[in-house]
Each structure stands twice: as structure tokens, then as C-alpha cells.
Enzyme design. Sequence first.
Site, PDB file in Angstrom:
ATOM      1  N   GLU A 171      24.369  41.343  29.995  1.00 16.31           N
ATOM      2  CA  GLU A 171      23.774  40.932  28.703  1.00 16.31           C
ATOM      3  C   GLU A 171      24.302  39.575  28.224  1.00 16.31           C
ATOM      4  OE1 GLU A 171      24.083  44.159  25.849  1.00 16.31           O
ATOM      5  OE2 GLU A 171      22.553  45.288  26.902  1.00 16.31           O
ATOM      6  N   GLU A 290      19.897  49.440  32.078  1.00 18.31           N
ATOM      7  CA  GLU A 290      20.371  50.227  30.928  1.00 18.31           C
ATOM      8  C   GLU A 290      19.144  50.693  30.171  1.00 18.31           C
ATOM      9  OE1 GLU A 290      23.488  48.771  28.312  1.00 18.31           O
ATOM     10  OE2 GLU A 290      24.424  47.701  29.975  1.00 18.31           O
TER      11      GLU A 290
HETATM   12  O1  AHR Z   1      25.659  51.069  27.039  1.00 21.00           O
HETATM   13  C1  AHR Z   1      26.315  50.622  25.890  1.00 21.00           C
HETATM   14  C2  AHR Z   1      26.283  49.118  25.754  1.00 21.00           C
HETATM   15  O2  AHR Z   1      24.984  48.706  25.451  1.00 21.00           O
HETATM   16  C3  AHR Z   1      26.648  48.337  26.993  1.00 21.00           C
HETATM   17  O3  AHR Z   1      28.015  48.144  27.125  1.00 21.00           O
HETATM   18  C4  AHR Z   1      25.944  47.032  26.775  1.00 21.00           C
HETATM   19  O4  AHR Z   1      25.587  46.406  27.965  1.00 21.00           O
HETATM   20  C5  AHR Z   1      24.763  47.380  25.895  1.00 21.00           C
HETATM   21  O5  AHR Z   1      24.658  46.544  24.812  1.00 21.00           O
END
Ligand code: AHR
Length: 502
Positions: A171, A290
Site C-alpha cells: 500500500e 487484501e
Molecule cells: O489488513 C490490515 C491492514 O489493512 C494491512 O496491514 C494494510 O495493508 C491494510 O491497510
Amino acid sequence: MTNIKLHSAYHAGPVDRRIFSGFVEHLGRCVYEGIYDPGSPHADAEGWRVDVIDAIRPLAMPLMRYPGGNFVSCYDWWDGIGPREKRPKRLDYAWRSIESNQVGLDEFVRWCTRVNTQPMMAVNLGTRGAAEAQAIVEYCNSPAGTKWADERVRNGVRDPYGIKVWCLGNEMDGPWQAGHVPAEEYARRADQAAKMMRGVDRDIQLVLCGSSARAMNTYMDYDRVSLEYCWDHVQFVSAHRYSSNDRNDSDWFLAEGVEIERIVQDYRGLFNFVRAKKRSDKHVHLSFDEWNVWYKNRQGDGDWKQAPHLLEEVYNLEDAIVCAQYLSSFVRNADLVKIACIAQMVNVIGPLMTRSDGLLVQSIYHPLKWYCQHAKGKSLQLLIDGPTYKAGARGDVPAIDAAVTLDESTGTADPSAGTLAIFLSNRDQHAQHTVSLTLEDKTFKNVIEAVQLAGPDLKLDNTWEHPDRVKPVPLDVTITSPNTIKLTFTSAATAMVRIQLA
Ligand code: AHR
């Protein structure tokens, strides 16, 4: 009635099983007290939670992303190797927690073997760079004889791990990320790291950071700029999304699949654009590494504790129906989405929750297990037509969301036989819906299994006192002609039907 028509010759290609992958981050109680808990009566001699292993192993997840997440952007991977008593305790800036480093790279790879998965490693491109990224690839994948590979051997591992998939940071578009930089700068960083990492092992596959959310101002621009720069050296771009019902509008929330599908199609457009601009024959794929529902517990401040209770989201029935729509979208877009990781596995926005003395299976575990176990073979293209429902601000949305796979490898005696796996969600909580599904060129032998997670209470969740309130129950399915089935949803639901072909 919703009509679905299929033909085995019309498909989006084989489902890449890596879309059923997971994610373990050094965050809250995911690693410590989640997968590793030496004080628990459920731990084995190495400290791994056996009940957690037993719940994850049947999912047969091909990849497990590690060690973060935001955590990775200020993590020095070498803190987590070597004799445990010599490893430093560190401040983790991302989650304001203390990292003991008692679990590191070598332990994680061992855990992966126990759950029958492969690590998908993220490198720190926030506060470290290409040299450190190259070093970890050497530690993991090079034969003995050079500095970092010899370090691995000294730590008891002679053969290289051969870790295949690597994320170029996490990210990096997000201002919350340690070392966040504009796309132009990230692109240079990622490109240098990519060259040096692939210089050590040219068989690795690399995932470039894309946008962390569709709501970001830089959505698609961050992705475009970095992809144009790194095109020659990466195989994937990463997308993230967390779904939220903080407006408590379930009609709207249950149509999340529309938004998920839109993101996938946005990336399809971007990849085609960059490919055209480059006059390239290469294909870059999407790593949706994610995804989940996350909005009820946003507590991300660990108050400088070890293994604090962070992001311990409790999942209900409507969350499970939304999770199923993520997976269906990935299956439908099998030609584009080749990796996806549910975030995360245990305690932290996870399908599993632990106490020292027990394991709780949350609602979202059930559809996850159906897809992980049974979405195999070709992803069939759907001709789908049916009624819509009013999804709040999303307008009129089809009530039924679907994905279908055809696994022809299961027919041994008869080469034309196989198994059809049908994944359906009814997003309409107000009306009964009937689905008729026809596979034009095959004949059905029998229904192997038909299960659903269904209402009436969309907010119902599993608790330590009532661990089985949301669990799969049988769904009535009728074979109405040699190649047609019919079923009826009486409430909002998600379901899986498996059919043996004749
Ligand atoms: O999954 C939780 C968090 O969400 C992770 O660390 C990050 O990549 C995202 O913002």
C-alpha cells in the site's frame, strides 16, 4: 425467476487456485496468540496452535501472504532470524505495538509446511530498499555459498526455500504507510528492487503495489504510473478492498459485489491500456491480495503492547454473503485475477478467532471453505437474466450473484463427466427468488451436495457461547430436466451446489 445458461465451451479459462490464498500479518493477535501460542493447551511442541492448523489446512490455500501489511514497511526481516534469545524486541510503528521477533521468516516457512501452503513474501519498500529486498531473496532462494544463503544454512536450513511470489512493498499509495511516496518515486524504488531481486532469482514473480482503496484520490493513477515504469519486471499489480456497512443499510451492503466487480474491471481496463501503450504482448494479472469485510472494529493502536487485541472483527451472516461475492467475482474473472488473499486468517479480521483454550469459527469461514475446496477447473461464462432488487444508493441490482466452475478432471471412467460447482448469493432480503440453471451440452447425474448460509437474521454471528448459530444448512435442489436444476431462496443467502455430470 433468474435463468442461468451455461455451455462448457464458453469459459474464462482455468481458475488459478491462488485466488484462494490467505494473509498472516504481524498485527494484533494474528501471529502471537493466533497461529503461535506456546502457552495454550492446543499448542504443539513448537508452539503452533494445532486447532488453527486443523482449520486452515482443509482450505488448501496455495499462498499465504506475509509478514504484512502495514507492518512490513518498517520491518527489518533479519531481526526475525537466528537464535531466538538473540532477536531484538522492536517498536512496530504501524500498529504501535511491540514486536518480539519470536516468529520470523524461518518459523513462518515451517508453519506454511504444516498448513500445506507456500509463503508469498512482502518486502519492505517503505523504509528499506532494493539492497535489503535482494538480500532476503538470496537468504530464501539461493544455494549455499554466499553471505545470506550461508546465514540460512547456519540457521539450520540447507536447501533454498524457492519462494516464488514476492510483493514489492505494501500500500505505498497510502499516507498512513511508513515510507509512503508519490507514484513516480515508488515506481523507481520498485523497479530497482525488482531488477535486483530477479537478478538473484529470475524465476520469482513480482507484485507491484496498486491502489489500497477505490476511494483514494490517486486510484488508478498510482497504478498506471508505477505499472508503466515497471512493466517489464512485474507479473502482477495488487488491489485491496475492505467492505463496510457502517451506514447500516443492508440492501446497499448486500450489493457489494457490484463494487468488487467494478474494481476488477477497472484493472482490466488499466492493464489493456498500458499493454496497448507499450505495444506489448505481455499480460500482467491482478493480485487482489487484501479483501474482506472490515468496519466494526477499527482499533489499530496497540498502545505499545505485545499481541494487543486489534481489528478483532466479529462476522455475521450478511458479511458472509458479501465475502462470497468477492470470491465469485474472482472466479468469474479467472483470466485476470490470478492471486487473491483473504485478509487475514486469525483474530485480526479473520474467519477464525482464538482464546488460549479454544477456537471459534466465524460466519465467513463457511463460504470461504466451499470456494477453496470446490471451485476448480474452468470458470464458465454465465448468461444470466433475472429480477433486480432495490439496493439503496446502488439502484436496481440483480438479486442473484453467481459463479460456476466445471472440473472435468473428476470424471475418470467417462471422459465427458465432471463436477459442476455452482456458487450463488441471493442479495435480496425482502423477496423469495428461484434460480433455474441449465448446462446446455451436458447431462446431470446427481446432486452431490447443496448447502446454504441463510437468514432470516442478517446480523446473526457466532459467539463463544453460541458457536454454531451461523452454519451451513441443506438447500433443496431439484433436477427438473436432464441438464437443468431449480432451487428457491426464501431469504438473503449464499449457497453452493455441486453436481455430478453423467
Ligand atoms: O489488513 C490490515 C491492514 O489493512 C494491512 O496491514 C494494510 O495493508 C491494510 O491497510
